[in-house]
Design a protein around this motif. Structure first.
Motif, PDB file in Angstrom:
ATOM      1  N   LYS A  67       0.838  -1.204   0.000  1.00  0.00           N
ATOM      2  CA  LYS A  67       0.000   0.000   0.000  1.00  0.00           C
ATOM      3  C   LYS A  67       0.872   1.254   0.000  1.00  0.00           C
ATOM      4  O   LYS A  67       1.881   1.314   0.709  1.00  0.00           O
ATOM      5  CB  LYS A  67      -0.914   0.018   1.223  1.00  0.00           C
ATOM      6  CG  LYS A  67      -1.908  -1.130   1.251  1.00  0.00           C
ATOM      7  CD  LYS A  67      -2.757  -1.077   2.507  1.00  0.00           C
ATOM      8  CE  LYS A  67      -3.763  -2.223   2.548  1.00  0.00           C
ATOM      9  NZ  LYS A  67      -4.574  -2.202   3.801  1.00  0.00           N
ATOM     10  N   GLU A  91       5.212   5.425  -3.227  1.00  0.00           N
ATOM     11  CA  GLU A  91       4.425   4.516  -4.051  1.00  0.00           C
ATOM     12  C   GLU A  91       5.262   3.284  -4.388  1.00  0.00           C
ATOM     13  O   GLU A  91       6.452   3.400  -4.705  1.00  0.00           O
ATOM     14  CB  GLU A  91       4.005   5.195  -5.361  1.00  0.00           C
ATOM     15  CG  GLU A  91       2.968   6.288  -5.213  1.00  0.00           C
ATOM     16  CD  GLU A  91       1.541   5.751  -5.093  1.00  0.00           C
ATOM     17  OE1 GLU A  91       1.352   4.524  -5.299  1.00  0.00           O
ATOM     18  OE2 GLU A  91       0.642   6.554  -4.814  1.00  0.00           O
ATOM     19  N   GLN A 180      -7.366   3.023  -4.287  1.00  0.00           N
ATOM     20  CA  GLN A 180      -6.308   2.043  -4.545  1.00  0.00           C
ATOM     21  C   GLN A 180      -6.882   0.632  -4.673  1.00  0.00           C
ATOM     22  O   GLN A 180      -6.498  -0.139  -5.559  1.00  0.00           O
ATOM     23  CB  GLN A 180      -5.281   2.072  -3.407  1.00  0.00           C
ATOM     24  CG  GLN A 180      -4.398   3.299  -3.402  1.00  0.00           C
ATOM     25  CD  GLN A 180      -3.343   3.261  -4.488  1.00  0.00           C
ATOM     26  OE1 GLN A 180      -2.877   2.193  -4.883  1.00  0.00           O
ATOM     27  NE2 GLN A 180      -2.956   4.424  -4.983  1.00  0.00           N
TER      28      GLN A 180
END
Length: 229
Positions: A67, A91, A180
């Motif tokens: 994540k 990221e 996401q």
């Protein structure tokens, strides 16, 4: 591009936490003469130990969970080697099989809030807690207590730094997490609503549309197929 932005630090690390790329601002802050000197080195080679430990914990969490880490308050070094605060986002980077092979990090200096004393370890601790527990039933009063601030002080700092109230920031964190999952998982929307802290699917849909302009279903179709109907 990032080399021309002195208040932005950009870097890429491999799965072992070694730098494979960094922007010129990061090179300068680490006291290096050029980018090549950073290659293969870790945060512990370049930053004070408490900062390196925090960065490494974040990296390990990202590699473990897959994540992204969004809007974290972190200590940074300015070009004169004095310390300040920045807003960091990390990221995961994946290969064509979907396996995580590294991460990209971008940090934006918060010079004015740092100088004004609006950010300190206690406030950063409260934001860490919010980002780790946003799916739970958090009370802003409890976050203020974690930050060792009054409710008014906490809200004032949230507005100055994030331009959002604490409640709005929590919604942003939940919607970002839902986005996401919509993009990268096959989980039903109702299940995503549950694990990201919304009371039900309609609650997620309402807030998601307010923030993005799309329903969760439209967003999933758009990011995967380039369409929303």
């Amino acid at each position: 591009m990032f080399d021309r932005l002195p208040d932005i630090v950009f870097s890429i690390k491999d799965r072992s936490g070694r730098y494979v790329l960094m922007s010129e601002a990061c090179v300068e802050r680490c006291g290096l003469s050029n980018k090549r000197e950073a290659l293969g080195r870790s945060a512990f080679d370049l930053f004070p130990e408490p900062m390196a430990e925090r960065y490494t914990r974040q990296d390990e969490r990202l590699f473990r969970t897959g994540k992204p880490i969004v809007d974290n308050l972190d200590l940074t070094l300015y070009p004169d080697r004095s310390s300040g605060w920045c807003l960091s986002t990390k990221e995961p980077l994946r290969d064509h099989h979907g396996h995580i092979i590294g991460l990209a990090c971008i940090s934006k200096d918060l010079v004015e809030p740092s100088r004004a004393g609006l950010i300190d370890v206690g406030f950063a601790r409260a934001i860490d807690y919010l980002l780790d527990h946003f799916a739970e039933a958090l009370r802003v009063e409890d976050l203020a207590r974690i930050g060792e601030l009054s409710l008014a002080q906490f809200e004032r700092r949230m507005k100055k730094i994030f331009h959002l109230s604490a409640a709005q920031y929590m919604i942003k964190a939940r919607v970002s997490a839902a986005a996401q999952m919509l993009a990268k998982s096959e989980q039903p929307i109702a299940e995503i609503a549950h694990v990201t802290g919304f009371c039900d699917q309609s609650g997620l849909s309402r807030k998601f549309r307010q923030v993005t302009g799309l329903t969760p279903r439209q967003y999933r179709l758009f990011v995967r197929e380039g369409r929303w109907m």
